[in-house]
Design a protein around this motif. Structure first.
Motif, short mmCIF file in Angstrom:
data_model
loop_
_atom_site.label_atom_id
_atom_site.label_comp_id
_atom_site.label_asym_id
_atom_site.label_seq_id
_atom_site.Cartn_x
_atom_site.Cartn_y
_atom_site.Cartn_z
N LEU A 130 1.00 -1.57 -0.20
CA LEU A 130 0.46 -0.03 -0.24
C LEU A 130 0.78 1.48 -0.34
O LEU A 130 0.74 2.63 -0.64
CB LEU A 130 -0.92 0.11 1.18
N ALA A 131 1.89 1.28 0.56
CA ALA A 131 2.94 2.42 0.41
C ALA A 131 3.26 2.57 -0.70
O ALA A 131 3.00 3.54 -1.66
CB ALA A 131 3.91 1.94 1.41
N MET A 132 4.27 1.12 -1.17
CA MET A 132 4.80 1.54 -2.45
C MET A 132 3.34 2.47 -3.76
O MET A 132 3.36 3.00 -4.30
CB MET A 132 4.72 0.14 -2.94
N LEU A 133 2.09 1.82 -2.82
CA LEU A 133 0.81 2.32 -3.75
C LEU A 133 0.55 3.64 -4.45
O LEU A 133 0.45 4.69 -4.69
CB LEU A 133 -0.22 1.50 -4.32
N LEU A 134 0.48 4.29 -2.39
CA LEU A 134 0.37 5.84 -2.22
C LEU A 134 1.84 6.44 -2.62
O LEU A 134 1.76 8.01 -2.46
CB LEU A 134 0.28 5.65 -1.06
N LYS A 160 -5.26 -2.03 13.24
CA LYS A 160 -5.22 -0.61 13.76
C LYS A 160 -4.07 -0.64 13.28
O LYS A 160 -3.36 1.00 13.79
CB LYS A 160 -5.12 -1.14 15.03
N PHE A 161 -2.98 -1.11 12.91
CA PHE A 161 -0.92 -1.24 13.42
C PHE A 161 -1.08 -1.16 11.62
O PHE A 161 -0.10 -0.76 11.72
CB PHE A 161 -0.44 -2.54 13.95
N PHE A 162 -1.88 -1.38 10.68
CA PHE A 162 -1.18 -1.35 9.37
C PHE A 162 -0.58 -0.07 8.68
O PHE A 162 0.49 -0.10 7.90
CB PHE A 162 -1.43 -2.02 8.28
N GLY A 163 -1.32 0.73 9.55
CA GLY A 163 -1.08 2.52 8.59
C GLY A 163 0.12 2.73 9.52
O GLY A 163 0.60 3.34 8.95
N MET A 193 2.26 1.32 7.04
CA MET A 193 2.40 1.75 6.11
C MET A 193 3.41 3.41 5.46
O MET A 193 3.77 3.82 4.76
CB MET A 193 0.99 2.45 5.92
N ILE A 194 3.32 4.10 7.28
CA ILE A 194 3.98 5.10 7.65
C ILE A 194 5.64 4.92 6.87
O ILE A 194 5.85 5.89 6.61
CB ILE A 194 3.52 6.92 8.06
N LEU A 195 5.74 4.43 7.63
CA LEU A 195 7.29 4.25 8.01
C LEU A 195 7.35 4.11 5.93
O LEU A 195 8.93 4.54 5.79
CB LEU A 195 7.47 2.92 8.61
N MET A 223 15.55 -0.06 1.79
CA MET A 223 14.92 -0.13 2.31
C MET A 223 14.66 -1.14 2.42
O MET A 223 14.34 -1.21 4.09
CB MET A 223 13.03 -0.04 1.92
N GLY A 224 15.86 -1.77 3.14
CA GLY A 224 16.04 -2.75 4.22
C GLY A 224 16.28 -2.25 5.17
O GLY A 224 15.96 -3.14 6.21
N PRO A 225 16.86 -0.94 5.50
CA PRO A 225 17.01 -0.66 7.82
C PRO A 225 15.57 -0.34 7.59
O PRO A 225 15.01 -0.77 8.68
CB PRO A 225 17.47 0.55 6.89
N THR A 226 14.45 0.18 6.62
CA THR A 226 13.29 -0.08 7.36
C THR A 226 12.72 -0.72 7.40
O THR A 226 11.48 -1.26 8.27
CB THR A 226 12.22 1.20 6.10
N LEU A 227 12.45 -2.19 6.58
CA LEU A 227 12.11 -3.30 6.66
C LEU A 227 12.18 -3.92 7.86
O LEU A 227 11.98 -4.63 8.71
CB LEU A 227 11.80 -3.91 5.51
N ARG A 228 13.50 -3.49 8.02
CA ARG A 228 14.33 -4.53 9.64
C ARG A 228 13.89 -4.00 10.52
O ARG A 228 13.17 -4.81 11.49
CB ARG A 228 15.32 -4.84 9.32
N ILE A 229 13.15 -2.45 10.53
CA ILE A 229 12.43 -2.11 11.83
C ILE A 229 11.75 -2.20 12.38
O ILE A 229 11.13 -2.48 13.28
CB ILE A 229 13.22 -0.68 12.67
N THR A 230 10.49 -2.33 11.16
CA THR A 230 9.09 -2.83 11.08
C THR A 230 9.08 -3.80 11.86
O THR A 230 7.79 -4.17 12.25
CB THR A 230 8.73 -2.00 9.85
N VAL A 231 10.42 -4.77 11.17
CA VAL A 231 10.03 -6.29 11.98
C VAL A 231 9.97 -6.62 12.85
O VAL A 231 9.41 -6.91 13.95
CB VAL A 231 10.86 -7.19 11.12
N PHE A 232 11.40 -5.77 13.70
CA PHE A 232 11.25 -5.47 15.71
C PHE A 232 10.73 -5.11 16.11
O PHE A 232 9.91 -5.42 16.74
CB PHE A 232 12.47 -4.65 14.98
#
Length: 326
Positions: free
Chosen positions: A114-118, A190-193, A196-198, A233-242
């Motif tokens: 959704l972030a890629m789309l927006l 609740k939390f996917f938004g 998505m912003i990150l 976007m690897g750092p962002t992906l990894r921090i969202t998993v954390f």
């Protein structure tokens, strides 16, 4: 003006070498000044984080109901032995693992897509960003009350929609096999938004010149995504998993207001079990052991994840006072 321009390279050189800024009188902040700024936060950390953790670690070795002063009935590791044999505790760990896997496999990819789309330029994208982010603004308690009404048996909105298709009501929150997946759906809403912003911020930080240069070389859309978007976007992906994993381990208020861990512990989390044992059954010693288990689970995961996953992102992020890497 000439003297000012002549001084600029020297100032830039000192900044590049990592020289600490001085105050207007040319003196560096002293130890007393730094202590004055640090001490309020340090005192709050000691009082509201360190002291409760140490006290919980102490009471975990006692049988105590929380009354009558400090605990005196020392039981050693009995609380921890009971915990490892408790079917509810073991089921809590399984539910944490299940929600974590579902979050990584469903929630985060959906937020990323959704972030890629927006990120694309189309009319009304700002309104869509706001619309998808609004659920995150709601508190967990408000969200739980809202979905209790939606999934209310026979009178709720969900059953009303199903009845329009000739389907009888479903026990959304009363079916032991279904309730955990319903809770995951609510958590996703609740939390996917937030994620998505990150992801959207991470995508916007990638220079568009990289894509333009790759297109000149004949790169396709898939190649751009694979070799530019994903790596950067690897750092962002990894921090969202954390954040997703740590949030799952500490999940409490939304589930407690929604189901109180029922039916028959089917939606209970580790935090709810700790609360029930400590404040409902007055087994403070056992609840303390559960809190230590939750703390260690989060700590061990954080240390391992930082060491083997986030290590590459943290390298060079911290610098010493002389400008070198710490």
């Amino acid at each position: 003006m000439t003297r000012q321009r002549d001084q600029l390279p020297g100032a830039a050189g000192r900044a590049d070498r990592g020289v600490r800024p001085r105050d207007p009188r040319g003196r560096r902040p002293g130890a007393g000044t730094m202590a004055a700024f640090i001490s309020p936060a340090l005192i709050l950390f000691i009082l509201f984080v360190l002291v409760p953790v140490l006290f919980a670690a102490y009471t975990a070795f006692f049988r105590w109901n929380g009354l009558g002063g400090f605990p005196t009935d020392f039981v050693g590791l009995e609380n921890f032995q009971t915990m490892l044999q408790d079917k509810v505790f073991l089921a809590d760990l399984w539910r944490i693992l299940l929600i974590t896997i579902l979050s990584i496999a469903v929630q985060l990819p959906m937020a990323f897509g959704l972030a890629m789309l927006l990120h694309q330029n189309f009319p009304g994208r700002t309104a869509f960003r706001l619309l998808f982010f609004v659920p995150y603004i709601l508190t967990e308690a408000v969200t739980a009350v809202l979905f209790r009404l939606i999934f209310s048996p026979r009178r709720g909105f969900a059953d009303a929609v199903l009845s329009g298709f000739g389907i009888d009501g479903i026990g959304w929150l009363s079916d032991r096999n279904l309730v955990i997946f319903v809770i995951f759906g609510i958590l996703t809403w609740k939390f996917f938004g937030f994620h998505m912003i990150l992801y959207l911020a991470g995508r916007q930080s990638i220079p568009e010149e990289l894509y333009e240069a790759a297109k000149v070389d004949g790169a396709t859309g898939k190649q751009l995504f694979r070799h530019i978007t994903l790596p950067l976007m690897g750092p962002t992906l990894r921090i969202t998993v954390f954040l997703s994993v740590i949030g799952t381990v500490q999940l409490f208020d939304l589930v407690y207001v929604l189901t109180k861990g029922g039916p028959f512990h089917a939606s209970e989390t580790l935090a709810i079990t700790m609360y029930e044992q400590g404040f409902v059954r007055n087994q403070i010693g056992y609840a303390s052991a559960l809190s230590i288990a939750m703390f260690l689970l989060s700590l061990v995961f954080a240390l391992i994840y930082q060491r083997y996953v986030l290590g590459r992102d943290l390298q060079g992020a911290l610098t010493s006072s002389d400008g070198g890497r710490s």
